[in-house]
Design an enzyme around this catalytic site. Structure first.
Site, PDB file in Angstrom:
ATOM      1  N   PHE A 189      34.334  36.616  49.410  1.00 28.51           N
ATOM      2  CA  PHE A 189      33.635  35.435  48.918  1.00 28.51           C
ATOM      3  C   PHE A 189      33.891  34.193  49.754  1.00 28.51           C
ATOM      4  O   PHE A 189      33.094  33.254  49.734  1.00 28.51           O
ATOM      5  CB  PHE A 189      34.038  35.145  47.460  1.00 28.51           C
TER       6      PHE A 189
ATOM      7  N   LYS B 215      27.586  45.116  51.891  1.00 28.08           N
ATOM      8  CA  LYS B 215      27.894  44.831  50.481  1.00 28.08           C
ATOM      9  C   LYS B 215      28.645  43.508  50.458  1.00 28.08           C
ATOM     10  O   LYS B 215      29.844  43.454  50.674  1.00 28.08           O
ATOM     11  CB  LYS B 215      28.749  45.949  49.883  1.00 28.08           C
TER      12      LYS B 215
ATOM     13  N   GLU C  79      30.029  39.631  45.312  1.00 27.90           N
ATOM     14  CA  GLU C  79      29.151  39.371  44.177  1.00 27.90           C
ATOM     15  C   GLU C  79      29.287  37.949  43.653  1.00 27.90           C
ATOM     16  O   GLU C  79      28.482  37.504  42.832  1.00 27.90           O
ATOM     17  CB  GLU C  79      29.439  40.364  43.047  1.00 27.90           C
TER      18      GLU C  79
ATOM     19  N   SER D 254      41.531  41.108  50.469  1.00 29.84           N
ATOM     20  CA  SER D 254      42.959  41.088  50.151  1.00 29.84           C
ATOM     21  C   SER D 254      43.645  42.346  50.661  1.00 29.84           C
ATOM     22  O   SER D 254      43.009  43.386  50.883  1.00 29.84           O
ATOM     23  CB  SER D 254      43.155  40.977  48.638  1.00 29.84           C
TER      24      SER D 254
ATOM     25  N   CYS E 140      41.871  33.174  54.898  1.00 31.95           N
ATOM     26  CA  CYS E 140      43.029  33.985  55.290  1.00 31.95           C
ATOM     27  C   CYS E 140      43.768  33.401  56.482  1.00 31.95           C
ATOM     28  O   CYS E 140      44.876  33.830  56.789  1.00 31.95           O
ATOM     29  CB  CYS E 140      42.603  35.420  55.585  1.00 31.95           C
TER      30      CYS E 140
ATOM     31  N   GLU F 157      50.405  35.762  48.621  1.00 30.44           N
ATOM     32  CA  GLU F 157      49.263  35.036  49.165  1.00 30.44           C
ATOM     33  C   GLU F 157      48.597  34.297  47.999  1.00 30.44           C
ATOM     34  O   GLU F 157      48.035  34.915  47.096  1.00 30.44           O
ATOM     35  CB  GLU F 157      48.256  35.983  49.820  1.00 30.44           C
TER      36      GLU F 157
END
Length: 497
Positions: free
Chosen positions: A149, A173, A176, A226, A281, A382
């Site tokens: 995202f 993909k 969402e 992640s 990240c 994180e």
């Protein structure tokens, strides 16, 4: 309410599952859209479209592919404000940050435009009498990307432009949580002349992810997200015989030596820790202050942090926007509370922040934690939010050991005026990307992005030369055109005479 659909075989396709995910405006907290979640059959339809398109796209000329990509780059440039607005509306980041995301994604499109150079191959003549050997690279077939995202336009563009330039077809993909930007990218690719089926998008959740990982016609999978999910993607993808590159999480350290310009270091720490609300990240999440620099550096960072303007991403005065969801905001805030309980000094506490007129938005102020124990959750995990941790070290050697002992190895940085110390650091530190007085060392498009240790699963990084290698397979061709004088039978082992 608007429903976001799939993009299959060059056109929008309504979802049939009856399952949907909510898409929020993080600045208001209101659900403004919903996204259809794909069934297994819908994923299969996207893969079938990509497989059919590969028959012609995989053998198309480099000139044809690059002509489409040059047109695509032109369209992206013309629509960059529109794409950035979609990112801001669904992710929440400020518009200038969203524009930067689009620009960095376009770097990979530009790299893909030059794919003819990347795919030149090699030739050795006369390796033996009248024998030549050539090495070439060919596309894999249908490949897939699963993206996060936090960069809904840039990370997909890390993947599909290079993949299709190499002759593959692609099934994406996207997240969402903010799927509109990637859908618009597909529309523009079609407008640029990309044949139907070369790029497909399936919206969805774990059902779609698992089907992509299991599908026998998918040759390779790229992932950014992640660490726990990256591990899952690699294990499940490899189990089903796929090539996998899975980029995981990070805990990036910024080492500040006593000779550094502390005002400059403080500015860069603010930019790197709180930009995009810390949801990246490559954000700096730990500052390692060496020697007696700590108190002064923390004071300078705190002064700047307290003056940041936090507000809706579409407000030009905002320097930082909201977080992606209410649940994520609350989780990030919990790290500030637990850090105080675990021995850290809370210098700046952003957990009570609200924005007038947007009280239901997913806003969180910036937090600064000092003297954080290495056992504290705020150091070990994180956080993926606007929380900056400061730890102290007595010497360079203690600091480098601290960084190298971390299970993460995505990116790191050193701030110093000492060239010898900087050179030593870049060779000794265990991380995939290193900055010297650069806090977020994300490589340009023609170098590859990727970390070490628990920040990468798989052998190859994304984009750059590694990206080309990932999306192609090598073939070595040995040829001989014998003279008529070579006729005859010889059962001996071939020699290099």
């Amino acid at each position: 309410m608007k429903t976001l659909t799939h993009w299959i075989d060059g056109k929008p396709v309504e979802g049939l599952s009856g399952r949907h995910g909510a898409v929020y405006n993080p600045a208001t907290g209101a659900q403004e859209k919903q996204v259809a979640f794909a069934t297994v059959d819908e994923v299969d339809a996207a893969v079938a479209s990509a497989k059919a398109a590969f028959e012609s796209w995989g053998t198309s000329s480099l000139a044809r592919r690059t002509a489409v990509l040059f047109k695509y780059r032109e369209l992206l440039d013309a629509h960059r404000d529109e794409i950035a607005a979609l990112i801001t509306a669904e992710h929440g980041k400020v518009h200038s940050d969203a524009l930067g995301e689009v620009a960095r994604g376009m770097e990979i499109v530009e790299l893909a435009c030059g794919i003819s150079v990347q795919l030149k191959g090699e030739l050795s003549t006369q390796v033996s009498t009248r024998v030549d050997v050539a090495s070439i690279r060919q596309p894999l077939g249908v490949v897939a990307g699963i993206t996060p995202f936090n960069f809904p336009a840039m990370v997909p563009m890390w993947m599909f432009p290079l993949a299709i330039a190499c002759g593959n077809t692609f099934v994406l993909k996207p997240s969402e949580k903010d799927p509109s930007a990637s859908f618009r990218l597909a529309e523009l690719a079609s407008e640029a002349g990309l044949p139907d089926g070369v790029l497909n998008i399936v919206q969805g959740d774990k059902v779609a992810v698992d089907r992509l990982l299991e599908h026998p016609d998918i040759e390779a999978v790229s992932f950014v997200g992640s660490t726990p999910i990256a591990k899952y993607i690699q294990l499940k993808g490899v189990e089903h015989g796929k090539r996998v590159q899975a980029l995981g999480g990070a805990k990036n350290h910024m080492l500040v030596l006593p000779d550094a310009d502390l005002d400059f270091a403080a500015d860069q720490a603010i930019n790197a820790a709180y930009g995009s609300a810390g949801e990246r990240c490559m954000a700096v999440s730990v500052v390692v202050a060496v020697g007696d620099t700590g108190d002064e550096l923390v004071g300078k960072i705190a002064e700047r942090a307290r003056n940041l303007t936090i507000g809706p991403g579409d407000d030009p005065s905002s320097e930082m926007g909201p977080l992606i969801t209410r649940e994520h905001r609350d989780k990030v805030a919990s790290y500030v509370t637990s850090a105080a309980e675990q021995g850290a000094v809370v210098v700046v506490d952003g957990t009570g922040h609200s924005v007038e007129g947007h009280e239901d938005g997913f806003f969180l102020g910036v937090s600064l934690l000092d003297k954080v124990p290495l056992t504290a959750d705020a150091y070990r995990d994180e956080i993926f939010g606007p929380v900056l941790v400061v730890v102290r070290a007595e010497s360079y050697d203690e600091a480098i050991k601290l960084i190298n002992d971390s299970r993460w190895g995505n990116g790191t940085a050193i701030f110093t005026r000492d060239g010898g110390a900087a050179r030593r650091f870049q060779l000794e530190v265990k991380a995939g990307m290193v900055g010297v007085n650069v806090p977020i060392p994300v490589p340009v498009g023609y170098h590859s992005f990727g970390g070490w240790k628990d920040s990468l699963f798989g052998d190859l990084h994304v984009y750059g030369n590694d990206g080309v290698a990932f999306y192609t397979q090598g073939k070595v061709i040995t040829t001989r055109w014998p003279d008529p004088a070579d006729a005859g039978i010889n059962l001996g082992f071939p020699s290099h005479s």
